[in-house]
Design a protein around this motif. Structure first.
Motif, PDB file in Angstrom:
ATOM      1  N   SER A  12      45.234  96.987  36.816  1.00  0.00           N
ATOM      2  CA  SER A  12      45.283  95.820  37.732  1.00  0.00           C
ATOM      3  C   SER A  12      44.431  94.861  37.444  1.00  0.00           C
ATOM      4  CB  SER A  12      45.346  96.448  38.841  1.00  0.00           C
ATOM      5  OG  SER A  12      44.064  96.959  39.331  1.00  0.00           O
ATOM      6  N   GLU A  13      43.252  95.362  36.637  1.00  0.00           N
ATOM      7  CA  GLU A  13      42.125  94.300  36.534  1.00  0.00           C
ATOM      8  C   GLU A  13      41.974  94.351  34.922  1.00  0.00           C
ATOM      9  OE1 GLU A  13      40.846  92.163  38.939  1.00  0.00           O
ATOM     10  OE2 GLU A  13      41.868  93.209  40.336  1.00  0.00           O
ATOM     11  N   LYS A  14      43.075  94.305  34.247  1.00  0.00           N
ATOM     12  CA  LYS A  14      42.842  94.413  32.825  1.00  0.00           C
ATOM     13  C   LYS A  14      42.352  92.918  32.286  1.00  0.00           C
ATOM     14  CE  LYS A  14      47.681  93.525  31.638  1.00  0.00           C
ATOM     15  NZ  LYS A  14      48.696  94.235  30.890  1.00  0.00           N
ATOM     16  N   GLU A  15      42.616  91.848  32.751  1.00  0.00           N
ATOM     17  CA  GLU A  15      42.040  90.458  32.180  1.00  0.00           C
ATOM     18  C   GLU A  15      40.747  90.520  32.454  1.00  0.00           C
ATOM     19  OE1 GLU A  15      43.713  88.626  30.207  1.00  0.00           O
ATOM     20  OE2 GLU A  15      45.796  89.872  30.493  1.00  0.00           O
ATOM     21  N   LEU A  16      40.323  90.962  33.567  1.00  0.00           N
ATOM     22  CA  LEU A  16      38.846  90.840  33.888  1.00  0.00           C
ATOM     23  C   LEU A  16      38.088  92.061  32.846  1.00  0.00           C
ATOM     24  CD1 LEU A  16      36.391  89.898  35.423  1.00  0.00           C
ATOM     25  CD2 LEU A  16      36.931  91.954  37.578  1.00  0.00           C
ATOM     26  N   ALA A  17      38.454  92.985  32.752  1.00  0.00           N
ATOM     27  CA  ALA A  17      37.936  93.724  31.849  1.00  0.00           C
ATOM     28  C   ALA A  17      37.961  93.475  30.470  1.00  0.00           C
ATOM     29  CB  ALA A  17      38.742  95.289  31.848  1.00  0.00           C
ATOM     30  N   ILE A  18      38.804  92.728  30.042  1.00  0.00           N
ATOM     31  CA  ILE A  18      38.567  92.224  28.583  1.00  0.00           C
ATOM     32  C   ILE A  18      37.747  91.240  28.502  1.00  0.00           C
ATOM     33  CG2 ILE A  18      40.235  90.958  26.931  1.00  0.00           C
ATOM     34  CD1 ILE A  18      42.738  92.179  27.842  1.00  0.00           C
ATOM     35  N   GLU A  19      37.728  90.344  29.593  1.00  0.00           N
ATOM     36  CA  GLU A  19      36.654  89.305  29.539  1.00  0.00           C
ATOM     37  C   GLU A  19      35.614  90.006  29.617  1.00  0.00           C
ATOM     38  OE1 GLU A  19      35.673  85.482  32.015  1.00  0.00           O
ATOM     39  OE2 GLU A  19      37.712  85.820  32.070  1.00  0.00           O
ATOM     40  N   ALA A  20      34.956  90.684  30.688  1.00  0.00           N
ATOM     41  CA  ALA A  20      33.962  91.113  30.803  1.00  0.00           C
ATOM     42  C   ALA A  20      33.115  91.842  29.518  1.00  0.00           C
ATOM     43  CB  ALA A  20      33.902  92.262  31.825  1.00  0.00           C
ATOM     44  N   TYR A  21      34.174  92.245  28.746  1.00  0.00           N
ATOM     45  CA  TYR A  21      33.643  93.086  27.560  1.00  0.00           C
ATOM     46  C   TYR A  21      32.602  92.178  26.638  1.00  0.00           C
ATOM     47  CZ  TYR A  21      33.166  96.467  23.635  1.00  0.00           C
ATOM     48  OH  TYR A  21      32.669  97.253  22.668  1.00  0.00           O
ATOM     49  N   ASP A  22      33.222  90.816  26.677  1.00  0.00           N
ATOM     50  CA  ASP A  22      32.337  89.884  25.730  1.00  0.00           C
ATOM     51  C   ASP A  22      30.831  89.696  26.133  1.00  0.00           C
ATOM     52  OD1 ASP A  22      34.178  89.600  23.965  1.00  0.00           O
ATOM     53  OD2 ASP A  22      35.168  87.746  25.001  1.00  0.00           O
ATOM     54  N   HIS A  23      30.600  90.214  27.583  1.00  0.00           N
ATOM     55  CA  HIS A  23      29.393  89.800  28.427  1.00  0.00           C
ATOM     56  C   HIS A  23      28.541  91.158  28.423  1.00  0.00           C
ATOM     57  CE1 HIS A  23      30.957  85.951  28.933  1.00  0.00           C
ATOM     58  NE2 HIS A  23      31.852  86.302  29.440  1.00  0.00           N
ATOM     59  N   VAL A  24      28.890  92.245  27.860  1.00  0.00           N
ATOM     60  CA  VAL A  24      27.990  93.666  27.839  1.00  0.00           C
ATOM     61  C   VAL A  24      26.981  93.299  27.170  1.00  0.00           C
ATOM     62  CG1 VAL A  24      28.235  96.130  27.053  1.00  0.00           C
ATOM     63  CG2 VAL A  24      30.168  94.982  28.299  1.00  0.00           C
ATOM     64  N   PRO A  25      25.812  93.435  27.512  1.00  0.00           N
ATOM     65  CA  PRO A  25      24.817  93.566  26.747  1.00  0.00           C
ATOM     66  C   PRO A  25      24.741  94.555  25.687  1.00  0.00           C
ATOM     67  CG  PRO A  25      24.302  93.984  29.268  1.00  0.00           C
ATOM     68  CD  PRO A  25      25.716  94.115  29.156  1.00  0.00           C
ATOM     69  N   ASN A  26      24.183  93.972  24.407  1.00  0.00           N
ATOM     70  CA  ASN A  26      24.291  94.575  23.110  1.00  0.00           C
ATOM     71  C   ASN A  26      23.537  95.997  23.457  1.00  0.00           C
ATOM     72  OD1 ASN A  26      25.597  92.751  21.772  1.00  0.00           O
ATOM     73  ND2 ASN A  26      23.665  91.706  21.070  1.00  0.00           N
ATOM     74  N   LYS A  27      22.461  96.175  24.290  1.00  0.00           N
ATOM     75  CA  LYS A  27      22.140  97.626  24.350  1.00  0.00           C
ATOM     76  C   LYS A  27      23.008  98.482  25.045  1.00  0.00           C
ATOM     77  CE  LYS A  27      19.868  97.826  29.067  1.00  0.00           C
ATOM     78  NZ  LYS A  27      18.487  97.819  29.559  1.00  0.00           N
ATOM     79  N   PHE A  28      24.028  98.388  25.290  1.00  0.00           N
ATOM     80  CA  PHE A  28      25.045  99.069  25.632  1.00  0.00           C
ATOM     81  C   PHE A  28      26.120  99.091  25.101  1.00  0.00           C
ATOM     82  CE2 PHE A  28      23.049  98.190  29.837  1.00  0.00           C
ATOM     83  CZ  PHE A  28      22.343  99.075  30.295  1.00  0.00           C
ATOM     84  N   ARG A  29      26.586  97.741  24.415  1.00  0.00           N
ATOM     85  CA  ARG A  29      27.777  97.625  23.521  1.00  0.00           C
ATOM     86  C   ARG A  29      27.434  98.302  22.157  1.00  0.00           C
ATOM     87  NH1 ARG A  29      31.303  92.242  22.801  1.00  0.00           N
ATOM     88  NH2 ARG A  29      29.150  91.467  22.800  1.00  0.00           N
ATOM     89  N   THR A  30      26.409  98.181  21.602  1.00  0.00           N
ATOM     90  CA  THR A  30      26.001  98.699  20.352  1.00  0.00           C
ATOM     91  C   THR A  30      26.360 100.261  20.617  1.00  0.00           C
ATOM     92  OG1 THR A  30      24.871  96.844  19.730  1.00  0.00           O
ATOM     93  CG2 THR A  30      24.590  99.063  18.380  1.00  0.00           C
ATOM     94  N   PRO A  31      25.665 100.909  21.055  1.00  0.00           N
ATOM     95  CA  PRO A  31      25.830 102.548  21.354  1.00  0.00           C
ATOM     96  C   PRO A  31      27.245 102.624  21.771  1.00  0.00           C
ATOM     97  CG  PRO A  31      24.251 101.919  23.143  1.00  0.00           C
ATOM     98  CD  PRO A  31      24.589 100.479  22.295  1.00  0.00           C
ATOM     99  N   PHE A  32      27.894 102.044  22.637  1.00  0.00           N
ATOM    100  CA  PHE A  32      29.367 102.274  23.178  1.00  0.00           C
ATOM    101  C   PHE A  32      30.047 102.279  21.886  1.00  0.00           C
ATOM    102  CE2 PHE A  32      33.487 101.107  24.781  1.00  0.00           C
ATOM    103  CZ  PHE A  32      33.512 101.998  25.712  1.00  0.00           C
ATOM    104  N   GLU A  33      30.002 101.266  21.086  1.00  0.00           N
ATOM    105  CA  GLU A  33      30.965 101.129  19.905  1.00  0.00           C
ATOM    106  C   GLU A  33      30.772 102.132  18.980  1.00  0.00           C
ATOM    107  OE1 GLU A  33      30.470  96.919  18.893  1.00  0.00           O
ATOM    108  OE2 GLU A  33      31.932  96.131  20.334  1.00  0.00           O
ATOM    109  N   ALA A  34      29.509 102.531  18.698  1.00  0.00           N
ATOM    110  CA  ALA A  34      29.111 103.544  17.754  1.00  0.00           C
ATOM    111  C   ALA A  34      29.869 105.036  18.367  1.00  0.00           C
ATOM    112  CB  ALA A  34      27.544 103.724  17.825  1.00  0.00           C
ATOM    113  N   THR A  35      29.521 105.126  19.475  1.00  0.00           N
ATOM    114  CA  THR A  35      30.315 106.441  20.214  1.00  0.00           C
ATOM    115  C   THR A  35      31.729 106.408  20.049  1.00  0.00           C
ATOM    116  OG1 THR A  35      28.240 106.729  21.679  1.00  0.00           O
ATOM    117  CG2 THR A  35      30.328 107.609  22.204  1.00  0.00           C
TER     118      THR A  35
END
Length: 138
Positions: free
Chosen positions: A48-71
């Protein structure tokens, strides 16, 4: 800023891998699985909140996004490796190998998903690539 709904993409294939030894015709469903990025998963979902989830991804801090993408890259690699091993065992009619490969793969995938879930909930812990490499015989 990350949604756990993304892990459903992986939960589905793990469930199919778990069922493979008892239901070998599930191989057809397994063959359909493809890696999807976080954003692609939500574009394709009924969340139901897919647009928000898509948009929020661009704002995830790198300290979380980098390990998330590696995982996620580790999980994709293990799943694709597993599917190849399953194909080989299934094609050879080696039920014992299929059962073993599926069980060990599911165990590894659960570990990786726990790491991904932790990152979604605010940790930055990742699995050591060496553990993944050892599993895949690299």
């Amino acid at each position: 800023m990350l949604a756990t709904d993304y892990l459903n993409h992986f939960n589905e294939i793990v469930m199919l891998i778990e069922m493979m030894p008892d239901m070998p015709d599930m191989i057809e469903d397994c063959r359909l699985w493809r890696p999807k990025s976080y954003q692609q998963h939500f574009r394709d979902s009924g969340f139901s909140e897919k647009e928000l989830a898509i948009e929020a991804y661009d704002h995830v801090p790198n300290k979380f996004r980098t390990p998330f993408e590696a995982t996620i890259a580790q999980m994709d690699a293990v799943i694709l490796f597993t599917l190849g091993r399953m194909e080989a065992a299934h094609g050879a009619g080696d039920d014992q190998r299929l059962k073993f490969d599926c069980a060990t793969s599911v165990e590894m995938l659960h570990k990786i998903m726990q790491v991904a879930n932790g990152i979604i909930h605010g940790t930055t812990h990742v699995m050591q690539q060496g553990e993944i490499d050892d599993y895949m015989g690299v």
